[in-house]
Design a protein around this motif. Sequence first.
Motif, PDB file in Angstrom:
ATOM      1  N   ALA A   1       0.833  -1.203   0.000  1.00 40.55           N
ATOM      2  CA  ALA A   1       0.000   0.000   0.000  1.00 40.55           C
ATOM      3  C   ALA A   1       0.869   1.255   0.000  1.00 40.55           C
ATOM      4  N   LYS A   2       1.951   1.246   0.790  1.00 44.86           N
ATOM      5  CA  LYS A   2       2.874   2.395   0.807  1.00 44.86           C
ATOM      6  C   LYS A   2       3.519   2.606  -0.560  1.00 44.86           C
ATOM      7  N   MET A   3       3.890   1.495  -1.214  1.00 48.27           N
ATOM      8  CA  MET A   3       4.489   1.589  -2.540  1.00 48.27           C
ATOM      9  C   MET A   3       3.514   2.226  -3.532  1.00 48.27           C
ATOM     10  N   LEU A   4       2.264   1.782  -3.485  1.00 49.92           N
ATOM     11  CA  LEU A   4       1.264   2.333  -4.402  1.00 49.92           C
ATOM     12  C   LEU A   4       1.042   3.814  -4.150  1.00 49.92           C
ATOM     13  N   GLU A   5       0.850   4.158  -2.895  1.00 48.94           N
ATOM     14  CA  GLU A   5       0.615   5.564  -2.564  1.00 48.94           C
ATOM     15  C   GLU A   5       1.832   6.421  -2.891  1.00 48.94           C
TER      16      GLU A   5
ATOM     17  N   GLN B   1       1.084   4.665  -9.700  1.00 48.25           N
ATOM     18  CA  GLN B   1       1.677   4.413 -11.012  1.00 48.25           C
ATOM     19  C   GLN B   1       2.391   3.070 -11.069  1.00 48.25           C
ATOM     20  N   LEU B   2       2.928   2.604  -9.940  1.00 47.90           N
ATOM     21  CA  LEU B   2       3.690   1.349  -9.932  1.00 47.90           C
ATOM     22  C   LEU B   2       2.809   0.196  -9.478  1.00 47.90           C
ATOM     23  N   GLY B   3       2.756  -0.835 -10.303  1.00 50.60           N
ATOM     24  CA  GLY B   3       2.035  -2.038  -9.928  1.00 50.60           C
ATOM     25  C   GLY B   3       2.980  -3.215  -9.875  1.00 50.60           C
TER      26      GLY B   3
ATOM     27  N   VAL C   1      -3.935  -5.425  -5.751  1.00 53.40           N
ATOM     28  CA  VAL C   1      -3.021  -4.393  -6.253  1.00 53.40           C
ATOM     29  C   VAL C   1      -3.563  -3.806  -7.553  1.00 53.40           C
ATOM     30  N   ILE C   2      -4.054  -4.658  -8.428  1.00 54.18           N
ATOM     31  CA  ILE C   2      -4.599  -4.192  -9.715  1.00 54.18           C
ATOM     32  C   ILE C   2      -5.820  -3.298  -9.486  1.00 54.18           C
ATOM     33  N   VAL C   3      -6.734  -3.737  -8.627  1.00 52.70           N
ATOM     34  CA  VAL C   3      -7.943  -2.946  -8.368  1.00 52.70           C
ATOM     35  C   VAL C   3      -7.579  -1.639  -7.656  1.00 52.70           C
ATOM     36  N   SER C   4      -6.609  -1.688  -6.761  1.00 46.52           N
ATOM     37  CA  SER C   4      -6.164  -0.466  -6.073  1.00 46.52           C
ATOM     38  C   SER C   4      -5.627   0.552  -7.068  1.00 46.52           C
TER      39      SER C   4
ATOM     40  N   GLN D   1      -8.611   2.050  -8.981  1.00 44.86           N
ATOM     41  CA  GLN D   1      -9.436   2.941  -8.159  1.00 44.86           C
ATOM     42  C   GLN D   1      -8.635   4.064  -7.502  1.00 44.86           C
ATOM     43  N   ARG D   2      -7.311   4.011  -7.674  1.00 42.71           N
ATOM     44  CA  ARG D   2      -6.423   4.981  -7.024  1.00 42.71           C
ATOM     45  C   ARG D   2      -6.732   5.076  -5.528  1.00 42.71           C
ATOM     46  N   SER D   3      -6.792   3.904  -4.932  1.00 40.65           N
ATOM     47  CA  SER D   3      -7.113   3.799  -3.507  1.00 40.65           C
ATOM     48  C   SER D   3      -6.500   2.514  -2.969  1.00 40.65           C
ATOM     49  N   THR D   4      -6.043   2.556  -1.720  1.00 42.13           N
ATOM     50  CA  THR D   4      -5.525   1.329  -1.107  1.00 42.13           C
ATOM     51  C   THR D   4      -6.635   0.513  -0.449  1.00 42.13           C
ATOM     52  N   GLU D   5      -7.865   0.961  -0.572  1.00 46.76           N
ATOM     53  CA  GLU D   5      -8.977   0.247   0.060  1.00 46.76           C
ATOM     54  C   GLU D   5      -9.070  -1.214  -0.393  1.00 46.76           C
ATOM     55  N   PRO D   6      -8.922  -1.527  -1.694  1.00 45.16           N
ATOM     56  CA  PRO D   6      -8.960  -2.946  -2.085  1.00 45.16           C
ATOM     57  C   PRO D   6      -7.893  -3.784  -1.379  1.00 45.16           C
TER      58      PRO D   6
END
Length: 197
Positions: A94-98, A103-105, A166-169, A172-177
């Motif tokens: 989640a930290k990596m995504l945020e 942008q990074l998956g 990770v894909i859905v996050s 959705q541009r959210s760490t909720e998934p």
Amino acid sequence: MVETKGARTRLRLAESMLELIQRHGYSGTGLNTVVEHSGAPKGSLYFHFPQGKEALGEKAVELAAARFGSLVADSAPASAAPADVLRHVIDELAKMLEGSDFQLGCPVSVVTLEMGAQSERLRDACADAFESWIEPVSELLVSHGRPRPDARALATAMVSMVEGAVIVSRAQRSTEPLRCAAQAIAVLLEPATEASA
């Protein structure tokens, strides 16, 4: 062990390929862009990867597999409960995504989706990468009382759930998934906690 200049260049090319795949996909990453991004000498790419883009993509997938494997290993001290280990891994993802503004998956899922039907070499590299994540999670579950066949099935489901989250996050541009995946995994692991209590 002392790394040679050649080994450092090879690693730099693979790291650039990895980052560019995360941002632009495998198909959207050209070799000239990799050379430019890495800062490596132009002739070095085919010297280190004479089989071209697939070989470089394979190395990038191996690098991604090793890094995620290290994250799991670093999150799993001997006394840690499986749910705590997976929660820590998901927090780091989640930290990596945020931190990358979503942008990074996961480059392994990207390469699988783009090239799995076109390149046996890359499909095999991705299958090996996923296996390298499933196996230690499975062993962690076994060490906490799960029968081996159940542990294997559950580890496969958990890795698949996190990959999908990770894909859905990203979409959705959210760490909720990812947070939902962590909650669902905790529920899946409850019987193991009760069995080992």
